[in-house]
Write an enzyme that holds these catalytic residues in place. Structure first.
Site, PDB file in Angstrom:
ATOM      1  N   ARG A  14      -5.579  -2.796 -14.503  1.00  0.00           N
ATOM      2  CA  ARG A  14      -6.942  -2.669 -14.381  1.00  0.00           C
ATOM      3  C   ARG A  14      -7.002  -1.887 -13.161  1.00  0.00           C
ATOM      4  NH1 ARG A  14      -6.606  -8.667 -14.703  1.00  0.00           N
ATOM      5  NH2 ARG A  14      -4.206  -8.552 -13.489  1.00  0.00           N
ATOM      6  N   THR A 101       1.111  -4.197  -5.345  1.00  0.00           N
ATOM      7  CA  THR A 101       2.374  -5.008  -3.608  1.00  0.00           C
ATOM      8  C   THR A 101       3.154  -6.427  -3.707  1.00  0.00           C
ATOM      9  OG1 THR A 101       0.248  -6.621  -4.198  1.00  0.00           O
ATOM     10  CG2 THR A 101      -0.245  -5.373  -2.632  1.00  0.00           C
ATOM     11  N   ALA A 123      -0.082   1.508   0.755  1.00  0.00           N
ATOM     12  CA  ALA A 123      -0.564   0.491   1.071  1.00  0.00           C
ATOM     13  C   ALA A 123      -1.205  -0.688   0.182  1.00  0.00           C
ATOM     14  CB  ALA A 123      -2.124   1.383   1.707  1.00  0.00           C
ATOM     15  N   ASN A 125      -4.084  -1.899   0.142  1.00  0.00           N
ATOM     16  CA  ASN A 125      -5.425  -2.017  -0.076  1.00  0.00           C
ATOM     17  C   ASN A 125      -5.861  -0.621   0.399  1.00  0.00           C
ATOM     18  OD1 ASN A 125      -7.757  -2.477   0.340  1.00  0.00           O
ATOM     19  ND2 ASN A 125      -7.601  -4.513  -0.012  1.00  0.00           N
ATOM     20  N   MET A 126      -6.402   0.560  -0.997  1.00  0.00           N
ATOM     21  CA  MET A 126      -6.636   1.542  -0.434  1.00  0.00           C
ATOM     22  C   MET A 126      -8.479   1.411   0.221  1.00  0.00           C
ATOM     23  SD  MET A 126      -4.187   3.800  -2.020  1.00  0.00           S
ATOM     24  CE  MET A 126      -2.065   2.716  -2.041  1.00  0.00           C
ATOM     25  N   HIS A 156      -8.375 -14.110  -5.325  1.00  0.00           N
ATOM     26  CA  HIS A 156      -8.745 -13.295  -5.954  1.00  0.00           C
ATOM     27  C   HIS A 156      -8.558 -13.710  -7.531  1.00  0.00           C
ATOM     28  CE1 HIS A 156      -6.633 -11.009  -2.626  1.00  0.00           C
ATOM     29  NE2 HIS A 156      -6.880  -9.416  -2.925  1.00  0.00           N
ATOM     30  N   LYS A 160      -4.134 -12.600 -10.888  1.00  0.00           N
ATOM     31  CA  LYS A 160      -2.724 -11.982 -10.234  1.00  0.00           C
ATOM     32  C   LYS A 160      -1.698 -12.523  -9.585  1.00  0.00           C
ATOM     33  CE  LYS A 160      -3.209 -10.183  -4.946  1.00  0.00           C
ATOM     34  NZ  LYS A 160      -2.924  -9.371  -5.311  1.00  0.00           N
TER      35      LYS A 160
END
Ligand SMILES: NC(=O)C1=CN([C@@H]2O[C@H](COP(=O)(O)OP(=O)(O)OC[C@H]3O[C@@H](n4cnc5c(N)ncnc54)[C@H](OP(=O)(O)O)[C@@H]3O)[C@@H](O)[C@H]2O)C=CC1
Ligand SMILES: O=C(O)C1=N[C@H](C(=O)O)C[C@H](O)C1
Length: 271
Positions: A14, A101, A123, A125-126, A156, A160
């Site tokens: 994705r 993650t 990170a 979450n960008m 989510h 996920k």
């Protein structure tokens, strides 16, 4: 204009697809390679086939082939994949932007060690929105330190595989740090049965999985007579992909070191 030569890991995933489209639309970035793991049905396909815009870059499983022209790797895969890619990149001086993650402590230690050999942005979450939200949470936590129960709720899509999300955990860390607590000691991950009354020093997490929810995070500060909710909702993965590209630009003048999106966006010193 200097071009960023960027390879994408998890090219058929994705985020991989979104990143390939985002690079195609950027003036200063060129797709320099595309990786997926051995056995993936898209190995050998053009990396742009999903969007109908051919790139001339073939998706490969061999790291030497897939990374031969790359100065940067953007990796949104799974921890085990990222760590394999990272070892290669550290040896070959390829800078890495890690969005994956679900790392355990050993995985995080391997990332810290690799940052002594190459430059890394890591990170969960960008997106700019989430990273500014982290600053809002720091301020909120300091002001709601007494009398408010803190709960983090994330939702989510059905595909996920890790929970709570990396973003929810980061929100918990930021809040715990602001309150002088250790998240390892105060986190409560889900409740069931006779739980007893809520311990005010805890930070609770709740996870929802379903359908095509891109990514929603809410932090609830529940007091007596009022409650405050700080929410971020993603409606497209484009904000993550744009953030990853901003991270690559940030690394242009770095040779080694571990950075996060707060560094990239200059938010660390911000009040
Ligand atoms: N930091 C951020 O801003 C964001 C982070 N994420 C994180 O990015 C990661 C990927 O998310 P998403 O794109 O939705 O996931 P997908 O499952 O859609 O894509 C993952 C891709 O990685 C490949 N892959 C899986 N395992 C390995 C492995 N061991 N080695 C190499 N490649 C592998 C998959 O191949 P195959 O299909 O063959 O398994 C697939 O191409 C997750 O950890 C997610 O939490 C997601 C969005 C934003
Ligand atoms: O898997 C996802 O989709 C996402 N993962 C990241 C996380 O775990 O926080 C970021 C975003 O929420 C989307």
């Amino acid at each position: 204009m200097t071009q960023l030569n960027i390879a994408i890991a998890g090219a058929s995933g994705r985020m991989g697809r979104m990143l390939i489209e985002t690079i195609a639309a950027a003036d200063d970035a060129t797709l320099a390679g595309a990786l997926d793991r051995e056995g993936n049905p898209f190995i050998g396909s053009d990396a742009g086939a999903f969007s109908g815009q051919l790139t001339g870059v073939t998706i490969r499983s061999d790291l030497a082939q897939g990374l031969s022209g790359a100065e940067y790797l953007i990796d949104f895969t799974r921890p085990e994949g990222t760590l394999q890619h990272l070892a290669y990149c550290a040896e070959h001086g390829i800078k890495v932007i890690i969005g994956t993650t679900g790392f355990d402590e050993a995985g995080k230690a391997a990332i810290r060690a690799a940052a002594e050999k190459t430059a890394i942005v890591f990170a969960p979450n960008m997106s700019i929105g989430v990273n500014v939200t982290l600053k809002l949470l720091e301020l909120a936590a300091k002001n709601f330190s007494q009398g408010y129960d803190i709960e983090i709720i994330e939702a989510h899509h059905r595909h996920k595989v890790d929970a709570p999300s990396g973003t929810a955990l980061k929100m918990g860390e930021v809040i715990a740090d602001a309150l002088g607590r250790d998240l390892n000691e105060c986190a409560v991950y889900g409740r069931e049965g006779v739980t007893g009354e809520r311990d005010p020093s805890t930070i609770g997490f709740a996870t929802v999985r379903g359908g095509d929810i891109v990514g929603d995070h809410t932090v609830l500060f529940a007091g007596i007579g009022e409650r405050i909710e700080i929410s971020h909702k993603s409606s497209s993965r484009v904000s993550y992909a744009q953030g990853a590209l901003v991270a690559a630009r940030f690394l242009a003048d770095k040779q080694t070191g571990l950075y996060d999106m707060q560094d990239v966006l200059g938010l660390k010193a911000a009040g």
